[in-house]
Design a protein around this motif. Structure first.
Motif, PDB file in Angstrom:
ATOM      1  N   LEU A   7      35.333  80.545  18.233  1.00 51.24           N
ATOM      2  CA  LEU A   7      34.836  79.526  19.161  1.00 51.24           C
ATOM      3  C   LEU A   7      34.959  79.985  20.601  1.00 51.24           C
ATOM      4  N   GLY A   8      36.037  80.678  20.908  1.00 48.79           N
ATOM      5  CA  GLY A   8      36.212  81.213  22.259  1.00 48.79           C
ATOM      6  C   GLY A   8      35.142  82.233  22.602  1.00 48.79           C
ATOM      7  N   LEU A   9      34.812  83.117  21.657  1.00 47.14           N
ATOM      8  CA  LEU A   9      33.757  84.099  21.885  1.00 47.14           C
ATOM      9  C   LEU A   9      32.409  83.423  22.074  1.00 47.14           C
ATOM     10  N   ILE A  10      32.114  82.449  21.232  1.00 44.94           N
ATOM     11  CA  ILE A  10      30.846  81.734  21.358  1.00 44.94           C
ATOM     12  C   ILE A  10      30.771  81.026  22.708  1.00 44.94           C
ATOM     13  N   SER A  11      31.855  80.396  23.128  1.00 43.65           N
ATOM     14  CA  SER A  11      31.883  79.709  24.424  1.00 43.65           C
ATOM     15  C   SER A  11      31.652  80.684  25.564  1.00 43.65           C
ATOM     16  N   LEU A  12      32.258  81.874  25.457  1.00 43.68           N
ATOM     17  CA  LEU A  12      32.092  82.888  26.492  1.00 43.68           C
ATOM     18  C   LEU A  12      30.634  83.281  26.637  1.00 43.68           C
ATOM     19  N   PHE A  13      29.945  83.499  25.510  1.00 52.42           N
ATOM     20  CA  PHE A  13      28.559  83.921  25.589  1.00 52.42           C
ATOM     21  C   PHE A  13      27.605  82.786  25.939  1.00 52.42           C
ATOM     22  N   ILE A  14      28.016  81.553  25.721  1.00 47.46           N
ATOM     23  CA  ILE A  14      27.206  80.430  26.193  1.00 47.46           C
ATOM     24  C   ILE A  14      27.319  80.332  27.707  1.00 47.46           C
ATOM     25  N   ALA A  15      28.526  80.522  28.223  1.00 48.22           N
ATOM     26  CA  ALA A  15      28.745  80.438  29.670  1.00 48.22           C
ATOM     27  C   ALA A  15      28.138  81.625  30.401  1.00 48.22           C
ATOM     28  N   TYR A  16      28.144  82.802  29.781  1.00 41.45           N
ATOM     29  CA  TYR A  16      27.650  84.018  30.413  1.00 41.45           C
ATOM     30  C   TYR A  16      26.632  84.696  29.516  1.00 41.45           C
ATOM     31  N   PRO A  17      25.418  84.150  29.435  1.00 45.51           N
ATOM     32  CA  PRO A  17      24.430  84.734  28.533  1.00 45.51           C
ATOM     33  C   PRO A  17      24.000  86.127  28.982  1.00 45.51           C
ATOM     34  N   LEU A  18      23.708  86.976  28.014  1.00 48.64           N
ATOM     35  CA  LEU A  18      23.187  88.299  28.274  1.00 48.64           C
ATOM     36  C   LEU A  18      21.705  88.273  27.971  1.00 48.64           C
ATOM     37  N   THR A  19      20.925  88.997  28.750  1.00 49.07           N
ATOM     38  CA  THR A  19      19.494  88.968  28.507  1.00 49.07           C
ATOM     39  C   THR A  19      19.011  90.200  27.770  1.00 49.07           C
ATOM     40  N   HIS A 172      28.935  77.126   8.341  1.00 49.93           N
ATOM     41  CA  HIS A 172      29.189  76.535   9.661  1.00 49.93           C
ATOM     42  C   HIS A 172      27.878  76.428  10.435  1.00 49.93           C
ATOM     43  N   ASP A 173      27.641  75.281  11.061  1.00 51.72           N
ATOM     44  CA  ASP A 173      26.459  75.055  11.890  1.00 51.72           C
ATOM     45  C   ASP A 173      26.787  75.505  13.310  1.00 51.72           C
ATOM     46  N   ALA A 174      26.073  76.525  13.801  1.00 53.25           N
ATOM     47  CA  ALA A 174      26.304  77.042  15.148  1.00 53.25           C
ATOM     48  C   ALA A 174      25.413  76.374  16.185  1.00 53.25           C
ATOM     49  N   GLY A 175      24.489  75.519  15.763  1.00 55.94           N
ATOM     50  CA  GLY A 175      23.650  74.796  16.700  1.00 55.94           C
ATOM     51  C   GLY A 175      22.186  75.170  16.592  1.00 55.94           C
ATOM     52  N   PRO A 176      21.368  74.558  17.448  1.00 57.51           N
ATOM     53  CA  PRO A 176      19.919  74.766  17.389  1.00 57.51           C
ATOM     54  C   PRO A 176      19.502  76.212  17.643  1.00 57.51           C
ATOM     55  N   LEU A 177      18.553  76.679  16.857  1.00 61.20           N
ATOM     56  CA  LEU A 177      18.015  78.024  17.017  1.00 61.20           C
ATOM     57  C   LEU A 177      17.474  78.223  18.420  1.00 61.20           C
ATOM     58  N   SER A 178      16.783  77.247  18.966  1.00 61.77           N
ATOM     59  CA  SER A 178      16.190  77.389  20.300  1.00 61.77           C
ATOM     60  C   SER A 178      17.252  77.662  21.359  1.00 61.77           C
ATOM     61  N   ASP A 179      18.417  77.036  21.245  1.00 67.25           N
ATOM     62  CA  ASP A 179      19.506  77.305  22.195  1.00 67.25           C
ATOM     63  C   ASP A 179      19.965  78.760  22.094  1.00 67.25           C
ATOM     64  N   TRP A 180      20.147  79.240  20.868  1.00 67.95           N
ATOM     65  CA  TRP A 180      20.622  80.600  20.665  1.00 67.95           C
ATOM     66  C   TRP A 180      19.584  81.630  21.086  1.00 67.95           C
ATOM     67  N   LEU A 181      18.306  81.337  20.874  1.00 65.44           N
ATOM     68  CA  LEU A 181      17.265  82.265  21.330  1.00 65.44           C
ATOM     69  C   LEU A 181      17.302  82.435  22.831  1.00 65.44           C
ATOM     70  N   GLY A 182      17.559  81.309  23.530  1.00 65.21           N
ATOM     71  CA  GLY A 182      17.677  81.370  24.987  1.00 65.21           C
ATOM     72  C   GLY A 182      18.887  82.166  25.430  1.00 65.21           C
ATOM     73  N   ILE A 183      20.025  81.951  24.785  1.00 63.04           N
ATOM     74  CA  ILE A 183      21.252  82.661  25.128  1.00 63.04           C
ATOM     75  C   ILE A 183      21.075  84.157  24.901  1.00 63.04           C
ATOM     76  N   ALA A 184      20.416  84.519  23.805  1.00 63.75           N
ATOM     77  CA  ALA A 184      20.240  85.931  23.444  1.00 63.75           C
ATOM     78  C   ALA A 184      19.078  86.591  24.179  1.00 63.75           C
ATOM     79  N   GLY A 185      18.291  85.817  24.914  1.00 66.72           N
ATOM     80  CA  GLY A 185      17.130  86.377  25.608  1.00 66.72           C
ATOM     81  C   GLY A 185      16.003  86.726  24.654  1.00 66.72           C
ATOM     82  N   CYS A 186      15.876  85.980  23.573  1.00 71.63           N
ATOM     83  CA  CYS A 186      14.880  86.276  22.534  1.00 71.63           C
ATOM     84  C   CYS A 186      13.699  85.318  22.563  1.00 71.63           C
ATOM     85  N   ASN A 187      13.444  84.655  23.648  1.00 67.61           N
ATOM     86  CA  ASN A 187      12.329  83.690  23.722  1.00 67.61           C
ATOM     87  C   ASN A 187      11.001  84.394  23.753  1.00 67.61           C
TER      88      ASN A 187
END
Length: 187
Positions: A7-19, A172-187
């Motif tokens: 959860l800490g790692l996921i929070s870190l990458f939500i706060a500081y997304p990489l493109t 485990h549900d990590a959340g909406p795909l659209s949110d993760w695509l944005g975080i990962a820069g995969c839009n």
């Protein structure tokens, strides 16, 4: 403790997304075979070949773009900066052949892009990276990671990202795909 770390790692990458994330895919040479034999990459990604055989091998690109002789235990890396299809072989053992397809960064489908991003950023949980096949078990499209006994999936029912560690057997549900695509820069 493990879940808190995740959860800490996921929070870190939500706060500081990489493109833009360059990936390094590993090809193991073992049993006189390049494994995997076929790889798909984006421009800027790299491949590292590791000779795990007791014999010397080479990675020789068919058009002489690169060539490296690898003694047992040796490794060699190459970065792909241009889209195209690259075939290569072992000059010592001509039956050993493989292919690398490199696309422009924008050509990768969003789900594959996300999986590559997760493999790169959460390698401790989803390894080995570089598995190119997406499996289906409706409603999930997923990858299995044998080294870490884990799964990463996208559900067609709710368009959420899911993960499971084989040891706990809980999806485990990590959340909406659209949110993760944005975080990962995969839009």
């Amino acid at each position: 403790m493990f879940r808190l770390t995740l959860l800490g790692l996921i929070s870190l990458f939500i706060a500081y997304p990489l493109t833009a994330i360059a990936e390094t895919v590993t090809v193991n040479i073992q049993g006189f075979v390049f494994n995997p034999k076929t790889i798909s990459l984006n421009e800027g990604d790299s491949v590292t070949w590791n000779n795990q055989d007791g014999a010397a091998h080479s990675t020789t690109q068919d058009a002489n773009l690169w060539s490296s002789d690898l003694n047992p235990g040796g490794s060699f890396s190459f970065m792909f900066n241009k889209a195209g299809t690259y075939t290569y072989h072992c000059r010592f053992h001509p039956s050993m052949k493989a292919t690398i397809s490199v696309s422009n960064s924008g050509e990768t489908d969003p789900t594959s892009c996300l999986f590559k991003w997760v493999e790169s950023n959460y390698a401790a949980f989803f390894a080995p990276a570089g598995n190119l096949s997406l499996l289906t078990f409706p409603p999930y499209t997923y990858r299995y990671y044998s080294e870490t006994d884990s799964y990463l999936a996208v559900s067609s029912v709710d368009n959420h990202v899911y993960y499971m560690f084989g040891a706990d057997g809980i999806i485990h549900d990590a959340g909406p795909l659209s949110d993760w695509l944005g975080i990962a820069g995969c839009n």
